[in-house]
Scaffold this motif. Structure first.
Motif, PDB file in Angstrom:
ATOM      1  N   LEU A   1       0.925  -1.039   0.579  1.00  0.00           N
ATOM      2  CA  LEU A   1      -0.231   0.361   0.191  1.00  0.00           C
ATOM      3  C   LEU A   1       0.810   0.965  -0.034  1.00  0.00           C
ATOM      4  N   HIS A   2       0.264   1.862  -1.350  1.00  0.00           N
ATOM      5  CA  HIS A   2       1.517   3.241  -0.854  1.00  0.00           C
ATOM      6  C   HIS A   2       0.155   4.314  -0.234  1.00  0.00           C
ATOM      7  N   ILE A   3       0.787   5.499   0.684  1.00  0.00           N
ATOM      8  CA  ILE A   3      -0.029   6.196   0.679  1.00  0.00           C
ATOM      9  C   ILE A   3       0.715   7.682   0.382  1.00  0.00           C
TER      10      ILE A   3
ATOM     11  N   SER B   1      -6.957  12.442  -1.615  1.00  0.00           N
ATOM     12  CA  SER B   1      -5.933  12.221  -2.810  1.00  0.00           C
ATOM     13  C   SER B   1      -5.639  10.324  -2.585  1.00  0.00           C
ATOM     14  N   GLY B   2      -5.093  10.868  -1.000  1.00  0.00           N
ATOM     15  CA  GLY B   2      -4.252   9.530  -0.156  1.00  0.00           C
ATOM     16  C   GLY B   2      -5.410   8.306   0.141  1.00  0.00           C
ATOM     17  N   TRP B   3      -6.569   9.236   0.909  1.00  0.00           N
ATOM     18  CA  TRP B   3      -7.329   8.504   1.539  1.00  0.00           C
ATOM     19  C   TRP B   3      -8.015   7.618   0.073  1.00  0.00           C
TER      20      TRP B   3
ATOM     21  N   VAL C   1       3.453  -0.875   3.976  1.00  0.00           N
ATOM     22  CA  VAL C   1       2.846  -0.285   4.109  1.00  0.00           C
ATOM     23  C   VAL C   1       3.592   1.016   3.818  1.00  0.00           C
ATOM     24  N   ASP C   2       3.522   1.995   2.569  1.00  0.00           N
ATOM     25  CA  ASP C   2       5.127   2.749   2.385  1.00  0.00           C
ATOM     26  C   ASP C   2       4.179   4.329   2.321  1.00  0.00           C
ATOM     27  N   VAL C   3       4.531   5.229   3.027  1.00  0.00           N
ATOM     28  CA  VAL C   3       4.623   6.655   3.453  1.00  0.00           C
ATOM     29  C   VAL C   3       5.973   7.425   2.955  1.00  0.00           C
ATOM     30  N   ARG C   4       6.574   6.880   2.020  1.00  0.00           N
ATOM     31  CA  ARG C   4       7.754   7.485   2.241  1.00  0.00           C
ATOM     32  C   ARG C   4       7.395   8.606   0.923  1.00  0.00           C
TER      33      ARG C   4
END
Length: 234
Positions: free
Chosen positions: A19-21, A27-29, A47-50
């Motif tokens: 999952l990329h957020i 838009s992220g949601w 879970v990618d929040v980079r």
């Protein structure tokens, strides 16, 4: 994102979802909800929040990530669905970097404080203080005013101006990028697979123990005595 998801599939032999957020806004949601069902169905989850640009919906994401599977809904001729739905089946690993900012800092801190799993990458940006809208001065200069800060157990006020340290430091160098290597993803997948060995994923039950609810057999019929025959006119 599609390329990174493909890399995760290949590195994990299909064991890890991805999952990329990109931000903690609308838009992220939306992107999170488009992908969450398929990706959480995998045994482990990255879970990618980079590069997350912040926003204000990190609580909603955390609520999903903290769900626990306590049962399964099984429907005839369909795949089993976990209860709670859209809940992680197994280990979680987060990815963060120096561009993970604001509400991205906050979700990284929450990930660690809640013990959801290890964080891989670089220390986050460290800019959490929220501001009012832009104000224009008489000479045309535009300014913002800081209005709210974040405090966390164990961190206190230190997320601001410092950020959140990863559990495993990893960096994709310019040479990695030029040669097509995904060094940080590789470290995250390796860690997720190691965690899977000691923390097997939640798995739906088989049908061996299903109780027999079929209709019981009817008792055998007994022949009734023949009715007496009567003569005509009697």
């Amino acid at each position: 994102m599609a390329k990174r998801r493909q890399v995760v599939r290949e590195l994990s032999d299909g064991q890890c979802g991805y999952l990329h957020i990109p931000d903690m806004g609308g838009s992220g949601w939306a992107q999170f909800n488009r992908d969450v069902r398929m990706e959480m169905s995998r045994p482990a989850l990255i879970v990618d929040v980079r590069g997350n640009a912040g926003g204000n919906i990190s609580e909603l994401v955390v609520e999903k990530l903290t769900r626990t599977i306590i049962g399964w809904d099984l429907t005839r001729d369909a795949q089993p669905v976990s209860y709670a739905s859209n809940a992680p089946r197994g280990p979680l690993v987060a990815l963060a970097d120096e561009a993970t900012s604001s509400d991205g800092d906050m979700i990284t801190a929450a990930f660690k404080l809640l013990g959801l799993g290890p964080v891989v990458g670089q220390r986050t940006w460290g800019g959490v203080v929220g501001m009012t809208g832009r104000h224009q001065l008489g000479d045309g200069t535009v300014i913002t005013v800081p209005m709210n800060a974040a405090w966390f157990e164990s961190y206190g006020w230190s997320v601001e101006n410092k950020g959140v340290e990863p559990d495993l430091e990893a960096l994709r160098t310019p040479l990695d990028w030029a040669e097509g290597r995904y060094a940080v993803l590789d470290d995250a997948v390796r860690l997720a697979l190691e965690l899977l060995e000691s923390n097997p994923p939640a798995t739906p039950p088989n049908y061996r123990g299903v109780p027999d609810r079929s209709r019981p057999k009817l008792p055998p019929r007994t022949s009734s005595p023949a009715a007496p025959r009567t003569s005509p006119g009697t």
